[in-house]
Write a protein that holds these residues in place. Sequence first.
Motif, PDB file in Angstrom:
ATOM      1  N   PHE A 523       0.867  -1.183   0.000  1.00 53.76           N
ATOM      2  CA  PHE A 523       0.000   0.000   0.000  1.00 53.76           C
ATOM      3  C   PHE A 523       0.899   1.228   0.000  1.00 53.76           C
ATOM      4  N   ILE A 524       0.723   2.095  -1.011  1.00 59.07           N
ATOM      5  CA  ILE A 524       1.507   3.328  -1.105  1.00 59.07           C
ATOM      6  C   ILE A 524       0.570   4.497  -0.825  1.00 59.07           C
ATOM      7  N   ARG A 525       0.867   5.240   0.189  1.00 51.27           N
ATOM      8  CA  ARG A 525      -0.012   6.333   0.605  1.00 51.27           C
ATOM      9  C   ARG A 525       0.172   7.564  -0.281  1.00 51.27           C
ATOM     10  N   GLN A 526      -0.925   7.997  -0.866  1.00 51.44           N
ATOM     11  CA  GLN A 526      -0.981   9.241  -1.646  1.00 51.44           C
ATOM     12  C   GLN A 526      -2.349   9.860  -1.402  1.00 51.44           C
ATOM     13  N   GLU A 527      -2.386  11.080  -0.911  1.00 51.82           N
ATOM     14  CA  GLU A 527      -3.662  11.687  -0.528  1.00 51.82           C
ATOM     15  C   GLU A 527      -4.383  12.351  -1.695  1.00 51.82           C
ATOM     16  N   GLU A 528      -3.650  12.903  -2.649  1.00 50.78           N
ATOM     17  CA  GLU A 528      -4.259  13.661  -3.742  1.00 50.78           C
ATOM     18  C   GLU A 528      -4.261  12.855  -5.038  1.00 50.78           C
ATOM     19  N   THR A 529      -5.257  13.116  -5.879  1.00 44.63           N
ATOM     20  CA  THR A 529      -5.366  12.356  -7.131  1.00 44.63           C
ATOM     21  C   THR A 529      -4.151  12.583  -8.036  1.00 44.63           C
ATOM     22  N   THR A 689      -8.077  -9.871  -5.986  1.00 45.70           N
ATOM     23  CA  THR A 689      -7.991 -11.268  -6.431  1.00 45.70           C
ATOM     24  C   THR A 689      -7.617 -11.404  -7.901  1.00 45.70           C
ATOM     25  N   ARG A 690      -7.501 -10.290  -8.634  1.00 48.62           N
ATOM     26  CA  ARG A 690      -7.024 -10.365 -10.017  1.00 48.62           C
ATOM     27  C   ARG A 690      -5.507 -10.488 -10.066  1.00 48.62           C
ATOM     28  N   GLY A 691      -4.812 -10.141  -8.989  1.00 50.59           N
ATOM     29  CA  GLY A 691      -3.352 -10.152  -8.977  1.00 50.59           C
ATOM     30  C   GLY A 691      -2.797 -11.535  -8.676  1.00 50.59           C
ATOM     31  N   LYS A 692      -1.851 -11.994  -9.484  1.00 54.14           N
ATOM     32  CA  LYS A 692      -1.262 -13.322  -9.294  1.00 54.14           C
ATOM     33  C   LYS A 692       0.012 -13.266  -8.457  1.00 54.14           C
ATOM     34  N   ARG A 693       0.898 -12.331  -8.765  1.00 54.00           N
ATOM     35  CA  ARG A 693       2.187 -12.263  -8.072  1.00 54.00           C
ATOM     36  C   ARG A 693       2.397 -10.966  -7.299  1.00 54.00           C
ATOM     37  N   LEU A 694       1.627  -9.905  -7.661  1.00 54.82           N
ATOM     38  CA  LEU A 694       1.853  -8.617  -7.005  1.00 54.82           C
ATOM     39  C   LEU A 694       0.589  -7.782  -7.070  1.00 54.82           C
ATOM     40  N   VAL A 695       0.238  -7.169  -5.933  1.00 48.64           N
ATOM     41  CA  VAL A 695      -0.860  -6.200  -5.867  1.00 48.64           C
ATOM     42  C   VAL A 695      -0.345  -4.953  -5.167  1.00 48.64           C
ATOM     43  N   VAL A 696      -0.545  -3.799  -5.798  1.00 45.97           N
ATOM     44  CA  VAL A 696      -0.140  -2.524  -5.202  1.00 45.97           C
ATOM     45  C   VAL A 696      -1.363  -1.615  -5.144  1.00 45.97           C
ATOM     46  N   LEU A 697      -1.745  -1.210  -3.931  1.00 44.86           N
ATOM     47  CA  LEU A 697      -2.800  -0.218  -3.749  1.00 44.86           C
ATOM     48  C   LEU A 697      -2.143   1.145  -3.611  1.00 44.86           C
ATOM     49  N   VAL A 698      -2.662   2.138  -4.319  1.00 42.53           N
ATOM     50  CA  VAL A 698      -2.110   3.496  -4.247  1.00 42.53           C
ATOM     51  C   VAL A 698      -3.249   4.445  -3.909  1.00 42.53           C
ATOM     52  N   GLY A 699      -3.153   5.138  -2.787  1.00 38.42           N
ATOM     53  CA  GLY A 699      -4.223   6.064  -2.448  1.00 38.42           C
ATOM     54  C   GLY A 699      -4.239   6.455  -0.994  1.00 38.42           C
ATOM     55  N   SER A 700      -5.388   6.922  -0.540  1.00 37.95           N
ATOM     56  CA  SER A 700      -5.501   7.429   0.822  1.00 37.95           C
ATOM     57  C   SER A 700      -5.995   6.322   1.761  1.00 37.95           C
ATOM     58  N   PRO A 701      -5.478   6.258   2.972  1.00 41.39           N
ATOM     59  CA  PRO A 701      -5.955   5.274   3.953  1.00 41.39           C
ATOM     60  C   PRO A 701      -7.460   5.389   4.196  1.00 41.39           C
ATOM     61  N   ARG A 702      -7.981   6.621   4.130  1.00 41.02           N
ATOM     62  CA  ARG A 702      -9.424   6.799   4.349  1.00 41.02           C
ATOM     63  C   ARG A 702     -10.235   6.108   3.259  1.00 41.02           C
ATOM     64  N   ALA A 703      -9.782   6.224   2.014  1.00 40.78           N
ATOM     65  CA  ALA A 703     -10.482   5.561   0.914  1.00 40.78           C
ATOM     66  C   ALA A 703     -10.417   4.049   1.067  1.00 40.78           C
ATOM     67  N   LEU A 704      -9.265   3.533   1.480  1.00 39.32           N
ATOM     68  CA  LEU A 704      -9.123   2.093   1.711  1.00 39.32           C
ATOM     69  C   LEU A 704     -10.071   1.630   2.808  1.00 39.32           C
ATOM     70  N   ARG A 705     -10.142   2.414   3.883  1.00 34.89           N
ATOM     71  CA  ARG A 705     -11.030   2.060   5.006  1.00 34.89           C
ATOM     72  C   ARG A 705     -12.495   2.094   4.571  1.00 34.89           C
ATOM     73  N   LEU A 706     -12.855   3.101   3.774  1.00 36.57           N
ATOM     74  CA  LEU A 706     -14.233   3.195   3.279  1.00 36.57           C
ATOM     75  C   LEU A 706     -14.606   1.953   2.472  1.00 36.57           C
ATOM     76  N   ALA A 707     -13.689   1.522   1.617  1.00 33.53           N
ATOM     77  CA  ALA A 707     -13.967   0.360   0.774  1.00 33.53           C
ATOM     78  C   ALA A 707     -14.127  -0.902   1.616  1.00 33.53           C
ATOM     79  N   VAL A 708     -13.259  -1.075   2.597  1.00 28.71           N
ATOM     80  CA  VAL A 708     -13.311  -2.282   3.432  1.00 28.71           C
ATOM     81  C   VAL A 708     -14.586  -2.308   4.272  1.00 28.71           C
TER      82      VAL A 708
END
Length: 727
Positions: A523-529, A689-708
């Motif tokens: 997970f790479i934290r980036q707050e702005e688009t 689940t589309r990732g076989k060997r590597l998954v990278v999330l890029v974005g804000s922790p708040r957006a990740l929390r909202l999705a979960v």
Amino acid sequence: MTSTSLEGQVERITYHNAENGYTIARLKVAGEKNLVTVVGNIPGLSVGQILELEGAWVSHPVHGDQFKIARYRSVAPSTDYGVRKYLGSGLIKGIGPEMARRLVETFGAETMDIIEKEPEKLLRVSGIGAKRVEMIKHAWAAHREIRELQIFLQGHDIGPSFALKIFRIYGERSLEMVTRQPYRLALDISGIGFASADKIAERLGSPKDSPQRAEAGVLFMLRQQMNEGHVYYPYRQLLVQCRKELSIEEDFAAKGLASCASEQKIVLEDLNTGEDIIPDNKAVYLGGYYHGEVEISSMLKQIRSYPIKSKPIDTEKALHWVEGQLDLVMSDEQKEAVRFALTEKVLVITGGPGTGKTTIIKAMITVFERAGISTLLAAPTGRAAKRMQEATGGDAKTIHRLLEYSFSAGGFKKDRKDPLEGDVLIIDEASMIDTLLFYHLLKAVPLTTTLILIGDINQLPSVGPGNVLRDIIDSHVFPVVFLSRIFRQKQESLIVTNAHRVNTGHMPYLKKSSEGRYEDFYFIRQEETEGILKCILELVEERIPRRFGFDPFREIQVLTPMNRGIIGTQNLNRMLQDALNPQARLIQPGFRTFRLHDKVMQIRNNYEKEVFNGDIGTITAVHDEMQELEVTFMEKTVPYDYIELDDLTLAYAVTIHKSQGSEYMSVIIPLHTQHSLMLQRNLLYTGITRGKRLVVLVGSPRALRLAVQNNRIIHRFTRLKERLSGL
């Protein structure tokens, strides 16, 4: 600004907006040493065209003097050079620069008149036979029709890009269809909404209270709901939507629905079941979806009630034997699945990544083969079928290929009259199957065949209308095996672990990589688009290829929740195209911009070419003279006429929904609160689940929390569950 006039020939087009016709072009003007820049709305402009312009000179702070067009008129070129330039621009299929030179050498400035009035004379030119004469003749007529259509549409504020879509549907009858039946545009042409068709109809004198307007409005709105995944839509809500979205009053819309029902374009089904009658409590179906849903319920029940064709198998013996044969120890869940496969006619197996679905398929196939039971394997997409085949060693096909679609017959060859031949049919990635595809599949399944559906119920539902797998499970009519145990070797994968954590409402583990070892989830934290966009470009171009060795074209896929916005598919594709494939652009007026070697996706089913919605390929060749591209999809190369290019879109970034059934070596997923409406648990779970060997999330922790935390599943209006359970 003082109005003046200008005449010149288009030497090149430096910018063209396909949606509104805005163009920047460079003209060769008599008496001027340098090319002149002109700007303005000119639909369907082509290199070599002669333009008579009215407008004014303006000074641009960066680009200098430009001629701003107020009005224009296209004039046929009258010199040998002008005709050669015009015809050699790729404007007419069958004529490239070399052929244009030969034509002009033979006929001079009269070449265009010859093509228009006496095309048979073209046979005098070296390299032109009867077949090419016919091609040029038809292409010339099409060009003339499209130009007239573009000018007509521009007068009604509809972008010139739609002229090509319209011509593809209606051919040389296009202008006649648009002027006589404008409401057909909203129903037949993708991207032209009801409002645009309504505007044309109004300007052509069609009254606001015409029956055609009411019918077209309700059908358009009903189809919009189908595009959202609904199989039917509630009667009262549909009337409200017509009023809100189309400005069609509810009483008027009701008349349109009644008319459509009487003409059997739609089906109205009464939803009242008890003594209390609720007014207008009806489901509104397009006829095909109603028939499909009813038939699915009936056929599944018939298959279930029909006895198993093969002799009974000792299940415990079979389980013991297959464990030894495959050198494995199955879990209780897996054993239960194999038992049901040997004793039930309809079975559903559902589970997430790492829960052993592939092991079960292998075990079932092995037992069936030993018992002399023939097995068919299929999946909804080519990638899913290929993965199924690689994992099991069996011959897996797409459902479309299994059913043998015939373009000439206009349907699938396999049906009740010519059913599939197999004792057992195993379908993987069953969550992707929509209502109509499942209906056609079941029509070809003999009553003696065992049907086994395998999928992940927690993934997004099908792109097309319906929620087939979930409805079958929720009906509680058929046996369902839920796989929950993650096998030890899969527990080492953070992708698998975090997918299950997200699915159960827990935040993913975000470990740092241990010394000397790379993890497979970040997970790479980036707050702005803007920061997210910049990070994605760096990851695709440099960081992932350098660290993991993945190819940016074939092994890295950006998956995003939405199409619009800075980190939506549209902008991401433009940016990634420029970053990864900065070659000379292929621009065709009215179409998207493509380049040789671009990664592209088919966005609608094309049964003639045997390419389907979601298939990803690469542009591997361009033939300007024949106005064709070639796209290679996995194992085959498919030609596309330029007029067919609206079937393709860039695929450096695709929506998570479109990625279903696919698996990529590495996946990058942007997450931002800008996508708050789409931030749902099953969407994030599907992407991971589309990732076989590597998954990278890029974005804000708040957006990740909202999705979960957002476990709200968007409701789809279907009645399959009720039909199956008899409610």
